[in-house]
Design a protein around this motif. Structure first.
Motif, PDB file in Angstrom:
ATOM      1  N   THR A 107      59.709  -2.695 -30.108  1.00 18.49           N
ATOM      2  CA  THR A 107      60.642  -3.042 -31.180  1.00 18.49           C
ATOM      3  C   THR A 107      59.948  -3.835 -32.281  1.00 18.49           C
ATOM      4  OG1 THR A 107      62.500  -3.089 -29.626  1.00 18.49           O
ATOM      5  CG2 THR A 107      62.786  -4.252 -31.731  1.00 18.49           C
ATOM      6  N   TRP A 134      56.392   3.561 -28.119  1.00 15.01           N
ATOM      7  CA  TRP A 134      57.711   3.829 -27.536  1.00 15.01           C
ATOM      8  C   TRP A 134      57.586   4.707 -26.300  1.00 15.01           C
ATOM      9  CZ3 TRP A 134      61.882   1.150 -28.029  1.00 15.01           C
ATOM     10  CH2 TRP A 134      62.129   0.435 -29.207  1.00 15.01           C
ATOM     11  N   ALA A 163      64.463  -5.435 -26.482  1.00 16.12           N
ATOM     12  CA  ALA A 163      64.702  -4.951 -27.840  1.00 16.12           C
ATOM     13  C   ALA A 163      65.453  -5.993 -28.669  1.00 16.12           C
ATOM     14  CB  ALA A 163      65.483  -3.638 -27.798  1.00 16.12           C
ATOM     15  N   ALA A 167      63.748  -7.921 -31.835  1.00 18.79           N
ATOM     16  CA  ALA A 167      64.313  -7.840 -33.188  1.00 18.79           C
ATOM     17  C   ALA A 167      64.670  -9.234 -33.706  1.00 18.79           C
ATOM     18  CB  ALA A 167      65.548  -6.942 -33.179  1.00 18.79           C
TER      19      ALA A 167
END
Length: 224
Positions: A107, A134, A163, A167
């Motif tokens: 991420t 990923w 994730a 973020a």
């Protein structure tokens, strides 16, 4: 002394697979990707690059793992029954730290790519790198279930948490901490450690390549 009750493995590196299982052997190595990223990637990055973006990226991964350990010890959800054969029942399973690590990494790396931070050759290289990390994140998540260390729910919980934390930490670094980067660079400690920020340069690789060539040419002129 009862050795089985006295010894404890480091869960991040203690990986077992069924003898003769080639896929399990491959996935066991995949499970060690977080170790390779931590030791090979971030340690070498600090030694040779000293980039503030990379340093805070690494700090974020450490914070993510601290959060993971806190949740694990609070929830105390057991690993699947296969943990007996793997000698891993003395540690908790929810959420998966490997999945959380890899999805934080994927991420954060993707958000850096979207913002154009780092070494980029263009949009094509960004897609290739995004596909690579990923894919590693998904395969690592699958490996933890295949090898019997986690349930499906545990790896998905780790992936989701990784994730979200990734973020969130990216926002903190690039919205809250980024204005202080020049101050960190110019601080006594920053100058002693030679830390720097090149995230404002669109193509760092080309910038450093051009400057290295220019410096070499200047040296040649002076020697003449």
């Amino acid at each position: 002394m009862d050795l089985p009750h006295q010894l404890k493995a480091v869960t991040l590196t203690h990986v077992r697979y069924r003898r003769g299982d080639q896929l399990g052997h491959f996935l066991a190595w995949i499970s060690l990707v977080p170790v390779f990223i931590s030791l090979g990637g971030f340690v070498s990055h600090f030694l040779f690059r000293r980039e503030l973006q990379g340093i805070f990226f690494g700090i974020g991964l450490v914070i993510s793992q601290v959060i993971n350990e806190f949740i694990k010890t609070s929830v105390e959800q057991a690993r699947p029954e296969t943990c007996t054969l793997l000698e891993a029942c003395d540690s908790h399973g929810w959420p998966s730290s490997h999945s959380q690590f890899m999805f934080f990494f994927a991420t954060y790396f993707s958000l850096m790519a979207c913002k154009g931070i780092g070494f980029w050759f263009g949009m094509k290289s960004r897609w290739i790198l995004n596909l690579l990390h990923w894919s590693l994140a998904v395969v690592t998540m699958y490996s933890r279930v295949y090898l019997g260390y986690h349930t499906v729910a545990q790896v998905f919980a780790g992936a989701l948490l990784g994730a979200i934390v990734g973020a969130g930490w990216f926002w903190v670094v690039n919205s809250v901490l980024y204005p202080y980067f020049p101050m960190i660079e110019e601080s006594l400690l920053g100058r002693w450690l030679c830390v720097k920020d090149t995230s404002h340069i669109p193509d760092v690789l080309k910038f450093e390549y051009d400057n290295a060539r220019a410096a070499r040419k200047n040296m040649d002129v002076k020697s003449d």
